[in-house]
Design a protein around this motif. Sequence first.
Motif, PDB file in Angstrom:
ATOM      1  N   ALA B  24       0.824  -1.203   0.000  1.00 17.53           N
ATOM      2  CA  ALA B  24       0.000   0.000   0.000  1.00 17.53           C
ATOM      3  C   ALA B  24       0.861   1.257   0.000  1.00 17.53           C
ATOM      4  O   ALA B  24       0.516   2.241  -0.620  1.00 17.53           O
ATOM      5  CB  ALA B  24      -0.932  -0.006   1.190  1.00 17.53           C
ATOM      6  N   ARG B  47      -8.655  12.121   2.551  1.00 16.97           N
ATOM      7  CA  ARG B  47      -9.509  11.048   2.087  1.00 16.97           C
ATOM      8  C   ARG B  47      -9.245  10.802   0.603  1.00 16.97           C
ATOM      9  O   ARG B  47      -9.070  11.742  -0.165  1.00 16.97           O
ATOM     10  CB  ARG B  47     -10.937  11.530   2.290  1.00 16.97           C
ATOM     11  CG  ARG B  47     -12.041  10.599   1.960  1.00 16.97           C
ATOM     12  CD  ARG B  47     -13.310  11.356   2.285  1.00 16.97           C
ATOM     13  NE  ARG B  47     -14.500  10.617   2.019  1.00 16.97           N
ATOM     14  CZ  ARG B  47     -15.720  11.160   2.122  1.00 16.97           C
ATOM     15  NH1 ARG B  47     -15.843  12.418   2.479  1.00 16.97           N
ATOM     16  NH2 ARG B  47     -16.777  10.449   1.861  1.00 16.97           N
ATOM     17  N   CYS B  48      -9.202   9.540   0.238  1.00 14.27           N
ATOM     18  CA  CYS B  48      -8.995   9.188  -1.162  1.00 14.27           C
ATOM     19  C   CYS B  48     -10.263   9.514  -1.948  1.00 14.27           C
ATOM     20  O   CYS B  48     -11.348   9.087  -1.568  1.00 14.27           O
ATOM     21  CB  CYS B  48      -8.674   7.697  -1.259  1.00 14.27           C
ATOM     22  SG  CYS B  48      -8.819   7.040  -2.907  1.00 14.27           S
ATOM     23  N   CYS B  51     -12.066   6.186  -3.341  1.00  6.31           N
ATOM     24  CA  CYS B  51     -12.611   5.163  -2.451  1.00  6.31           C
ATOM     25  C   CYS B  51     -12.969   5.863  -1.146  1.00  6.31           C
ATOM     26  O   CYS B  51     -12.108   6.131  -0.336  1.00  6.31           O
ATOM     27  CB  CYS B  51     -11.576   4.087  -2.201  1.00  6.31           C
ATOM     28  SG  CYS B  51      -9.895   4.687  -2.466  1.00  6.31           S
ATOM     29  N   GLU B  54     -11.456   5.285   2.590  1.00  4.53           N
ATOM     30  CA  GLU B  54     -10.045   5.035   2.827  1.00  4.53           C
ATOM     31  C   GLU B  54      -9.288   6.358   2.854  1.00  4.53           C
ATOM     32  O   GLU B  54      -9.606   7.280   2.124  1.00  4.53           O
ATOM     33  CB  GLU B  54      -9.474   4.139   1.726  1.00  4.53           C
ATOM     34  CG  GLU B  54      -9.633   2.669   2.033  1.00  4.53           C
ATOM     35  CD  GLU B  54      -8.931   1.812   0.994  1.00  4.53           C
ATOM     36  OE1 GLU B  54      -8.072   1.019   1.389  1.00  4.53           O
ATOM     37  OE2 GLU B  54      -9.234   1.936  -0.193  1.00  4.53           O
ATOM     38  N   THR B  55      -8.266   6.392   3.689  1.00  2.27           N
ATOM     39  CA  THR B  55      -7.420   7.575   3.696  1.00  2.27           C
ATOM     40  C   THR B  55      -6.426   7.463   2.551  1.00  2.27           C
ATOM     41  O   THR B  55      -6.227   6.386   1.992  1.00  2.27           O
ATOM     42  CB  THR B  55      -6.631   7.680   5.015  1.00  2.27           C
ATOM     43  OG1 THR B  55      -5.780   6.536   5.102  1.00  2.27           O
ATOM     44  CG2 THR B  55      -7.552   7.727   6.206  1.00  2.27           C
ATOM     45  N   ASP B  58      -3.846   4.834   3.323  1.00  6.16           N
ATOM     46  CA  ASP B  58      -4.179   3.406   3.239  1.00  6.16           C
ATOM     47  C   ASP B  58      -4.514   2.933   1.833  1.00  6.16           C
ATOM     48  O   ASP B  58      -4.385   1.753   1.531  1.00  6.16           O
ATOM     49  CB  ASP B  58      -5.391   3.097   4.137  1.00  6.16           C
ATOM     50  CG  ASP B  58      -5.055   3.290   5.593  1.00  6.16           C
ATOM     51  OD1 ASP B  58      -3.877   3.135   5.929  1.00  6.16           O
ATOM     52  OD2 ASP B  58      -5.969   3.594   6.382  1.00  6.16           O
ATOM     53  N   SER B  59      -4.992   3.849   1.002  1.00  3.58           N
ATOM     54  CA  SER B  59      -5.592   3.410  -0.253  1.00  3.58           C
ATOM     55  C   SER B  59      -4.560   2.960  -1.271  1.00  3.58           C
ATOM     56  O   SER B  59      -3.478   3.520  -1.379  1.00  3.58           O
ATOM     57  CB  SER B  59      -6.421   4.530  -0.850  1.00  3.58           C
ATOM     58  OG  SER B  59      -6.938   4.094  -2.083  1.00  3.58           O
ATOM     59  N   ASN B  60      -4.951   1.956  -2.031  1.00  4.45           N
ATOM     60  CA  ASN B  60      -4.096   1.438  -3.084  1.00  4.45           C
ATOM     61  C   ASN B  60      -4.585   1.872  -4.462  1.00  4.45           C
ATOM     62  O   ASN B  60      -4.073   1.410  -5.473  1.00  4.45           O
ATOM     63  CB  ASN B  60      -4.063  -0.093  -2.993  1.00  4.45           C
ATOM     64  CG  ASN B  60      -2.678  -0.631  -3.248  1.00  4.45           C
ATOM     65  OD1 ASN B  60      -1.798   0.116  -3.665  1.00  4.45           O
ATOM     66  ND2 ASN B  60      -2.485  -1.912  -3.036  1.00  4.45           N
ATOM     67  N   ALA B  61      -5.592   2.741  -4.503  1.00  4.66           N
ATOM     68  CA  ALA B  61      -6.126   3.204  -5.783  1.00  4.66           C
ATOM     69  C   ALA B  61      -5.060   4.011  -6.526  1.00  4.66           C
ATOM     70  O   ALA B  61      -4.238   4.668  -5.895  1.00  4.66           O
ATOM     71  CB  ALA B  61      -7.360   4.061  -5.546  1.00  4.66           C
ATOM     72  N   ALA B  64      -4.831   7.581  -5.518  1.00  2.86           N
ATOM     73  CA  ALA B  64      -4.259   7.783  -4.184  1.00  2.86           C
ATOM     74  C   ALA B  64      -2.734   7.747  -4.260  1.00  2.86           C
ATOM     75  O   ALA B  64      -2.046   8.543  -3.617  1.00  2.86           O
ATOM     76  CB  ALA B  64      -4.767   6.708  -3.225  1.00  2.86           C
TER      77      ALA B  64
END
Lengths: 181, 158
Positions: B24, B47-48, B51, B54-55, B58-61, B64
């Motif tokens: 991540a 915030r992402c 998504c 998710e912050t 944390d986000s894997n987008a 992000a």
Amino acid sequence: MNRLLPFVGFMLLVVLFGFGIWWNSRHDPNAIPTPLLNKPAPAFVLPKLYEPTQTVSKADLLGKPYLLNVFASWCVECGAEHPVLEAEGPTLGVQLVGYNYKDAPVDAKRWLAEHGNPYNVLIADEPGNTAIDFGVYGAPESFLIDAHGVIRYKHIGPLTPDVVASELKPAIAALSREAQP
Amino acid sequence: MMRALLHVLLVALLAFAGVTHAQAIEPMPFADHAQELRFQHLTQQLRCPMCQNETLADSNAPIARDLRNQIFQLMQQGKSDDEIKRYLVARYSDYVLYDPPLKPGTWLLWFGPLLILCAGAGVVLVAIRKRGRDGSATDTTSDRMPLDNEPADNGDDW
């Protein structure tokens, strides 16, 4: 009266939740309202997809309104949107600028060869940095930018015939009305 | 023998846990540990856009990841946390802030719960007053049948 109170409370909750369902069916809960609406589009200089040595800048596109359509070959919903752009694109009366977002040029070209190319201008943002200035966070997204380079309308998610008829075309009509007098 | 096997298994599990976590957040060339902590603290408050729950930390987008890189670049340019937040809000609106600012558009968000609390308190107050009036004529300690318009003890009115 006291006996009716729980029933009234229940009905209030039914109305509240019903409203929530109705609201969410008409609004995309994932769509973030863009703060860039009615503000000048960010300046950009991006290479053309087919001639990467040539660039297109914001200044190059000034003078005529255009629809900037963010798409990518990896984006599933773009495939759903594409036939709409192919069918409606020529009837819109504005230039269609394809913004290839975070995509390998090879994949993008193959995708366009397969699905057709409705775009008048095609630019590529492979690293996706310029897209951040536009507040892009996914694909597809579409921006209507007027002759002065101001963002006048944004749609997040695929353009459907319904959205084109009820939102995009009226927005374009408003632009041409401004240009008349 | 069994113990050794267990150890190997445990180490393997721990290694995997490390891998999934590292995916991540890709390593970034931070100037020092303080900057890394600042980066983590900042991305946890954001915030992402892709998504909702998710912050950015944390986000894997993909978006992000791009925004984390952008935040890192802005930090290298010496931008403060506030400046970075303003940069993101100018592009992605207040949506990116987990702590929404107080302004006319968010009044309902901030004061809505208080409004509901007051409404609830009002209902309770009215109910108590009514009960007080009804109950003043009768002795509530006597073992009588509850009246129809009194809340019953077993709570089947609610």
